[in-house]
Design a protein around this motif. Structure first.
Motif, PDB file in Angstrom:
ATOM      1  N   CYS A 115      97.808 -73.438 -12.723  1.00 52.78           N
ATOM      2  CA  CYS A 115      98.981 -75.175 -12.721  1.00 52.78           C
ATOM      3  C   CYS A 115      97.379 -76.409 -12.429  1.00 52.78           C
ATOM      4  O   CYS A 115      98.313 -77.363 -12.606  1.00 52.78           O
ATOM      5  N   GLY A 116      96.924 -76.565 -11.738  1.00 55.11           N
ATOM      6  CA  GLY A 116      95.937 -77.836 -11.571  1.00 55.11           C
ATOM      7  C   GLY A 116      96.870 -78.663 -10.478  1.00 55.11           C
ATOM      8  O   GLY A 116      96.494 -79.444 -10.634  1.00 55.11           O
ATOM      9  N   ARG A 117      97.264 -77.844  -9.407  1.00 54.86           N
ATOM     10  CA  ARG A 117      97.002 -79.146  -8.381  1.00 54.86           C
ATOM     11  C   ARG A 117      97.412 -77.438  -7.101  1.00 54.86           C
ATOM     12  O   ARG A 117      96.820 -76.836  -7.075  1.00 54.86           O
ATOM     13  N   GLN A 118      97.359 -78.569  -6.212  1.00 60.82           N
ATOM     14  CA  GLN A 118      97.158 -78.056  -4.763  1.00 60.82           C
ATOM     15  C   GLN A 118      98.705 -77.370  -4.068  1.00 60.82           C
ATOM     16  O   GLN A 118      99.747 -77.921  -4.664  1.00 60.82           O
ATOM     17  N   GLN A 226     109.360 -78.224 -23.613  1.00 58.33           N
ATOM     18  CA  GLN A 226     109.634 -79.589 -23.061  1.00 58.33           C
ATOM     19  C   GLN A 226     111.339 -80.470 -23.351  1.00 58.33           C
ATOM     20  O   GLN A 226     111.965 -80.879 -22.954  1.00 58.33           O
ATOM     21  N   VAL A 227     111.339 -79.324 -24.052  1.00 57.53           N
ATOM     22  CA  VAL A 227     113.395 -79.895 -24.510  1.00 57.53           C
ATOM     23  C   VAL A 227     113.866 -79.963 -23.487  1.00 57.53           C
ATOM     24  O   VAL A 227     114.885 -80.153 -22.844  1.00 57.53           O
ATOM     25  N   ILE A 228     113.939 -77.959 -23.089  1.00 57.40           N
ATOM     26  CA  ILE A 228     114.383 -77.714 -21.857  1.00 57.40           C
ATOM     27  C   ILE A 228     113.942 -78.973 -20.373  1.00 57.40           C
ATOM     28  O   ILE A 228     115.016 -78.829 -19.889  1.00 57.40           O
ATOM     29  N   GLN A 254     100.241 -68.773 -25.735  1.00 60.77           N
ATOM     30  CA  GLN A 254      99.721 -69.344 -24.625  1.00 60.77           C
ATOM     31  C   GLN A 254     101.140 -69.068 -23.726  1.00 60.77           C
ATOM     32  O   GLN A 254     102.018 -69.857 -24.344  1.00 60.77           O
ATOM     33  N   HIS A 255     100.706 -68.667 -22.571  1.00 55.01           N
ATOM     34  CA  HIS A 255     101.739 -68.893 -21.490  1.00 55.01           C
ATOM     35  C   HIS A 255     101.679 -70.042 -21.076  1.00 55.01           C
ATOM     36  O   HIS A 255     100.570 -70.324 -20.438  1.00 55.01           O
ATOM     37  N   VAL A 256     102.284 -70.789 -21.279  1.00 54.61           N
ATOM     38  CA  VAL A 256     102.611 -72.310 -20.269  1.00 54.61           C
ATOM     39  C   VAL A 256     104.250 -72.442 -19.227  1.00 54.61           C
ATOM     40  O   VAL A 256     104.724 -71.618 -19.810  1.00 54.61           O
ATOM     41  N   LYS A 257     103.322 -72.691 -18.544  1.00 56.36           N
ATOM     42  CA  LYS A 257     104.258 -73.219 -17.177  1.00 56.36           C
ATOM     43  C   LYS A 257     105.374 -74.187 -17.124  1.00 56.36           C
ATOM     44  O   LYS A 257     104.792 -75.619 -17.403  1.00 56.36           O
ATOM     45  N   ILE A 258     106.680 -73.716 -17.569  1.00 54.53           N
ATOM     46  CA  ILE A 258     107.006 -74.934 -16.673  1.00 54.53           C
ATOM     47  C   ILE A 258     106.899 -76.163 -16.542  1.00 54.53           C
ATOM     48  O   ILE A 258     107.552 -77.896 -16.382  1.00 54.53           O
ATOM     49  N   ALA A 259     106.724 -75.870 -14.234  1.00 55.45           N
ATOM     50  CA  ALA A 259     106.951 -76.157 -14.102  1.00 55.45           C
ATOM     51  C   ALA A 259     105.187 -77.717 -13.865  1.00 55.45           C
ATOM     52  O   ALA A 259     104.744 -78.137 -12.895  1.00 55.45           O
ATOM     53  N   THR A 260     104.708 -77.010 -15.107  1.00 49.28           N
ATOM     54  CA  THR A 260     103.541 -77.960 -15.021  1.00 49.28           C
ATOM     55  C   THR A 260     104.293 -78.622 -15.880  1.00 49.28           C
ATOM     56  O   THR A 260     102.830 -79.974 -15.673  1.00 49.28           O
ATOM     57  N   LEU A 261     104.608 -79.365 -16.248  1.00 49.49           N
ATOM     58  CA  LEU A 261     105.185 -80.175 -17.019  1.00 49.49           C
ATOM     59  C   LEU A 261     105.703 -81.333 -16.341  1.00 49.49           C
ATOM     60  O   LEU A 261     105.976 -81.072 -15.809  1.00 49.49           O
ATOM     61  N   PRO A 262     105.182 -82.758 -16.785  1.00 49.17           N
ATOM     62  CA  PRO A 262     105.691 -84.000 -15.409  1.00 49.17           C
ATOM     63  C   PRO A 262     107.087 -83.732 -15.540  1.00 49.17           C
ATOM     64  O   PRO A 262     108.163 -83.618 -16.049  1.00 49.17           O
ATOM     65  N   GLY A 263     107.188 -83.902 -14.278  1.00 49.14           N
ATOM     66  CA  GLY A 263     108.658 -84.278 -13.470  1.00 49.14           C
ATOM     67  C   GLY A 263     109.145 -83.147 -13.086  1.00 49.14           C
ATOM     68  O   GLY A 263     110.586 -82.901 -12.533  1.00 49.14           O
ATOM     69  N   ARG A 267     111.248 -79.512  -9.294  1.00 52.29           N
ATOM     70  CA  ARG A 267     112.240 -79.249  -9.509  1.00 52.29           C
ATOM     71  C   ARG A 267     112.696 -77.942  -9.911  1.00 52.29           C
ATOM     72  O   ARG A 267     113.291 -77.084 -10.944  1.00 52.29           O
ATOM     73  N   THR A 268     111.450 -76.994 -10.425  1.00 53.77           N
ATOM     74  CA  THR A 268     111.417 -75.714 -10.604  1.00 53.77           C
ATOM     75  C   THR A 268     110.838 -74.604  -9.465  1.00 53.77           C
ATOM     76  O   THR A 268     110.229 -74.555  -8.712  1.00 53.77           O
ATOM     77  N   ILE A 269     111.015 -73.365  -9.400  1.00 54.24           N
ATOM     78  CA  ILE A 269     110.454 -71.931  -8.854  1.00 54.24           C
ATOM     79  C   ILE A 269     110.080 -71.176  -9.973  1.00 54.24           C
ATOM     80  O   ILE A 269     111.081 -70.871 -10.763  1.00 54.24           O
ATOM     81  N   THR A 270     109.136 -70.653  -9.731  1.00 53.62           N
ATOM     82  CA  THR A 270     108.052 -70.010 -10.742  1.00 53.62           C
ATOM     83  C   THR A 270     108.074 -69.074  -9.688  1.00 53.62           C
ATOM     84  O   THR A 270     107.555 -68.590  -8.630  1.00 53.62           O
ATOM     85  N   ILE A 271     108.569 -67.509 -10.768  1.00 51.50           N
ATOM     86  CA  ILE A 271     108.539 -66.409 -10.427  1.00 51.50           C
ATOM     87  C   ILE A 271     107.425 -65.458 -10.451  1.00 51.50           C
ATOM     88  O   ILE A 271     107.553 -65.050 -11.590  1.00 51.50           O
ATOM     89  N   GLY A 272     107.226 -64.615  -9.616  1.00 48.48           N
ATOM     90  CA  GLY A 272     106.026 -63.947 -10.276  1.00 48.48           C
ATOM     91  C   GLY A 272     105.544 -62.839  -9.685  1.00 48.48           C
ATOM     92  O   GLY A 272     107.009 -62.582  -8.765  1.00 48.48           O
ATOM     93  N   SER A 273     105.243 -61.382 -10.621  1.00 48.14           N
ATOM     94  CA  SER A 273     105.227 -60.367  -9.714  1.00 48.14           C
ATOM     95  C   SER A 273     104.394 -59.465  -9.839  1.00 48.14           C
ATOM     96  O   SER A 273     102.990 -58.995 -10.738  1.00 48.14           O
TER      97      SER A 273
END
Lengths: 448, 419
Positions: A115-118, A226-228, A254-263, A267-273
């Protein structure tokens, strides 16, 4: 189906007034009536496609391309890590409730990089019993009566009952095939931005997205996300992003994580398994990652539902992540290696279906493929049940042809049934011999 | 986000005594007689069973049956069927869960609605209250009380008043929760006591949630009785059990709910819409553990004989040590824990800033910080309305290596010598 009924007729009556009305009318009878009645939150939630189809397909003579789990082995180092963990005394006792320290630290490393963040391992992460458990904790923590939750069809079937159980109202919007062509790829399915925007209103609490999508295999592009995202920001809604198949993305996508889009992080919970990442669905470990101000509510649900996940399994998954973290981006990394192996199987299954005269919808990601069974021309008029075509077809196919799949209308609401009932879902994370066996059945379809 | 995001069901259930105290124990590197888990290993045969399960082929690492791995539900049905004297259907009457904790969660979520009342016997394992609240229900408390007029030396001396219990039932009462052997007190309910509760359940058509995770751990000849085996109770009781407590492997998180199919079916719906499956390999290992125990049940070989025998001695050791330093233990008839009366202890708790918390909370914090010994305050297991009556007790876990108990003993001896 019960849940569809509830969808259409979603109770507008407040639960409080209904129950006190009942109490007034039935007080004297109530003492005699059984108290063993269930709570209202589970009304209409008893039907479940897996309970219906997995026991049928448990027969070993059936070629099973139904439920989504591998019949190929997980990497040996992951099994060894588990054996090693279980041999350490402390690993057989309770660990930290919100996630075993070595696991949350490994997750924070891996996803921090992606994600490029702490990401704070203790505040921004919750370990759960599978991706399923993360979805549940998210819904229970953040959805309640009065909330609407937008769900994109076809959807992993648990989203609707989970929203309902939390008291929320599901609002469905279908992916649609691009007009004028027969869909041959998951890229041929799109979300109409205007239609989507009309679904948002002041009651919208969240939208659930699943990318790569189960069952179609669509991988949402950055523009689509981005639309979402724009709508989430405009209407101040949350986003629950189910990304359990995140590493299973095929060439050219390419898998894109919506949580990495500005703003969106806030407001996002990302789920993994872990089950899907390491081909160990039977380990049932997953995680939710998000901002502390949201995650703390998921943690509250966790501490009041099952408190902690199994320790040795978490330790082993931590080891698996640490090993692959070093190799990320390189072909030896399991995340890349598995995707490459599955791409081959994807292509083999697509070829098998084409040879049998059908048109598969080749997925960009995930391990499922949709196929339109109309070309097989199977007459099911003798089947009396009042069910969608795909349900009848799959039941018939299991019984007569010993091949199991999953009906796609299990993943859509009542209104969309007619658009999806010609499709069945096939799982291709299977041994080559399993895929070939399926191929033989399909090739010999017309033979009795 | 500017709007309120969290659901109302998460309100008021966010505080948790474990999160606070385990952190404190870790921070001060205290000798930990606080949280209830063994610091010794599970028995050899169960660890081997887990290793074997891991090597057992690809199916061991993939999804199993959602409501419980077939070998596990089959042996649980056989094992407990023999104990209660009637057939238990492995597929209909049993739900396997992620620990007994999740079994309780499923029971409350499946059967408790807004405005339903649930009677909880105090002291209670702390999760019952927030689980009732999260399900929209209302907890109604009734405390066990030490018997009047004689020395209270054992958990057997703490009893329920039948009149007081009966007075708690209203037309809204849906269920009663009991825990035997009890955490934290260690009480093992006698047949007559359970009969009294059963009579009330039958009279008012109540459900009974019976938390029996410590069922094998009874001492001094106390007998564990299953309320579900009393006449008229089978159809209305959910009995909760734990592999973690049975096999000293709390980190495996395998538990179960057993009851009549008409009640269990509702728990299954919660389960299939919340976590759906439990881990396969752990269930396989627990199945093998029970298969082994089935064959040696009642014999000296049985872990369910050996563990209570081992704990019997540790319990004695701890009680003696507490008595010698002026802390008055209540001897538990069963379970993992012992509570001790701290009234006679005179210390300056040095916490002027904290007059809000109850005495036992403040004392436990002091004990961790100043003496490096971790315990749990007993008023954490009481309702707000009754907590004040019982804030003179702290809870010790004695399911620990002898070396841990010795270290605790040294701390207490040193402390009492200084005074």
């Amino acid at each position: 189906m019960n849940f569809a009924w509830h969808l259409l007729n979603g109770s507008k009556l407040s639960r409080r007034s209904a129950s006190s009305a009942c109490r007034r009318s039935f007080t004297s009878q109530r003492v005699m009536m059984s108290r063993h009645t269930n709570a209202k939150r589970i009304a209409g939630l008893d039907k479940n496609v897996w309970v219906a189809f997995t026991s049928v397909a448990a027969d070993p003579s059936i070629v099973n391309l139904g439920q989504g789990y591998p019949d190929i082995p997980p990497p040996s180092y992951v099994k060894e890590a588990l054996a090693k963990a279980a041999s350490v005394d402390r690993m057989n006792q309770y660990t930290r409730g919100f996630g075993h320290p070595s696991l949350v630290k490994a997750l924070s490393q891996v996803y921090g990089k992606v994600c490029g963040r702490q990401i704070d391992p203790f505040k921004d992460i919750l370990v759960t019993v599978g991706g399923y458990g993360s979805l549940f904790s998210t819904m229970q923590a953040l959805v309640e009566e009065g909330d609407e939750v937008i769900i994109i069809e076809p959807f992993f079937d648990c989203y609707v009952p989970m929203v309902r159980m939390a008291g929320g109202q599901p609002v469905l919007i279908p992916l649609r095939p691009k007009p004028g062509k027969i869909p041959t790829s998951s890229t041929d399915w799109y979300l109409d931005p205007d239609e989507l925007s009309r679904k948002f209103n002041s009651r919208t609490k969240a939208i659930i997205i699943n990318t790569p999508n189960n069952p179609i295999g669509k991988v949402f592009t950055k523009d689509e996300l981005q639309v979402i995202a724009d709508l989430c920001i405009k209407h101040d809604t949350l986003c629950f992003s189910d990304e359990v198949y995140e590493w299973l993305v095929y060439k050219g996508h390419q898998h894109v994580k919506i949580a990495t889009l500005p703003g969106m992080w806030d407001r996002t919970i990302t789920i993994g398994s872990a089950g899907k990442t390491f081909s160990v669905t039977g380990w049932k470990l997953g995680w939710s990652i998000g901002p502390e101000h949201l995650m703390k509510h998921l943690q509250t649900v966790m501490q009041n539902s099952l408190y902690t996940c199994p320790t040795p399994l978490q330790e082993a998954v931590a080891q698996g992540f640490l090993l692959n973290y070093e190799m990320m981006g390189r072909p030896e990394c399991y995340f890349s290696a598995l995707a490459e192996e599955l791409e081959g199987k994807r292509d083999r299954l697509a070829a098998i279906l084409q040879e049998a005269g059908m048109t598969p919808v080749v997925p960009e990601g995930g391990y499922f493929m949709l196929v339109d069974v109309t070309p097989l021309g199977q007459d099911l008029s003798l089947m009396a049940e009042d069910e969608a075509y795909d349900y009848k077809f799959v039941k018939w196919m299991i019984k007569e042809k010993k091949l199991a799949a999953i009906p796609v209308t299990a993943f859509v609401g009542e209104d969309s049934t007619k658009h999806f009932e010609k499709y069945i879902r096939l799982c291709f994370i299977k041994q080559d011999s399993t895929l070939e066996a399926a191929g033989n059945i399909l090739k010999n379809w017309r033979r009795v | 986000m500017s709007r309120k995001v969290h659901s109302s069901r998460t309100e008021g259930v966010d505080k948790n005594v474990w999160v606070e105290f385990t952190q404190l124990a870790a921070d001060y590197k205290a000798v930990n007689l606080g949280q209830g888990f063994p610091d010794f290993s599970p028995p050899e045969f169960i660890r081997e069973a887990f290793c074997d399960a891991l090597k057992g082929g690809p199916a061991m690492h993939q999804y199993t049956r959602a409501f419980g791995h077939p070998p596990l539900v089959k042996i649980l049905a056989k094992f407990f069927g023999r104990i209660v004297g009637h057939e238990i259907d492995p597929l209909e009457d049993i739900l396997v869960t992620v620990g007994a904790y999740q079994a309780l969660f499923c029971a409350f979520q499946a059967l408790i609605d807004e405005e339903d009342e649930v009677i909880i016997v105090e002291p209670f394992f702390d999760c019952y209250q927030p689980m009732v609240v999260m399900a929209g229900g209302k907890p109604v408390y009734i405390p066990l009380r030490p018997r009047e007029g004689r020395a209270v030396l054992s958990s057997g001396d703490w009893v329920l008043s039948p009149e007081e219990l009966a007075s708690k039932v209203t037309p809204r009462t849906k269920a009663i929760v009991i825990n035997t052997p009890n955490n934290p007190l260690g009480k093992v309910y006698k047949l007559e006591e359970l009969q009294m509760i059963a009579d009330l359940c039958i009279k008012h058509d109540l459900l009974c949630f019976s938390d029996e995770v410590y069922e094998w751990l009874t001492y001094d000849g106390a007998k564990h009785v299953k309320i579900a085996s009393l006449p008229g109770m089978r159809e209305r009781t959910i009995t909760v059990g734990s592999a973690g407590k049975s096999f000293s492997a709390t980190g495996w998180k395998v538990g179960w709910a057993i009851g009549s199919r008409d009640v269990i079916k509702h728990l299954k719906i919660i389960h299939q819409n919340s976590i759906y499956h439990c881990a396969t390999a752990a269930q396989e290992a627990v199945a093998r553990g029970f298969e082994r125990e089935y064959e040696v049940f009642g014999a000296p070989d049985s872990y369910f004989q050996q563990l209570p025998a081992m704990l019997h001695n540790k319990r004695q050791k701890l009680a003696t040590c507490l008595q010698s330093v002026g802390l008055n233990p209540i001897m538990p008839e069963g379970g993992y824990f012992m509570i001790a009366d701290i009234s006679s202890v005179k210390v300056d708790l040095n916490d002027e800033s904290n007059k809000v918390e109850s005495r036992d909370f403040r004392f436990v914090k002091w004990l961790i910080k100043e003496k490096g010994l971790a315990t749990i305050p007993v008023s954490a297991f009481y309702s707000p309305e009754h907590g004040k009556e019982f804030d003179k007790y702290i809870r010790f876990c004695f399911v620990k290596e002898d070396s841990t108990l010795k270290a605790a003993e040294d701390i207490l001896k040193k402390w009492s010598q200084r005074e």
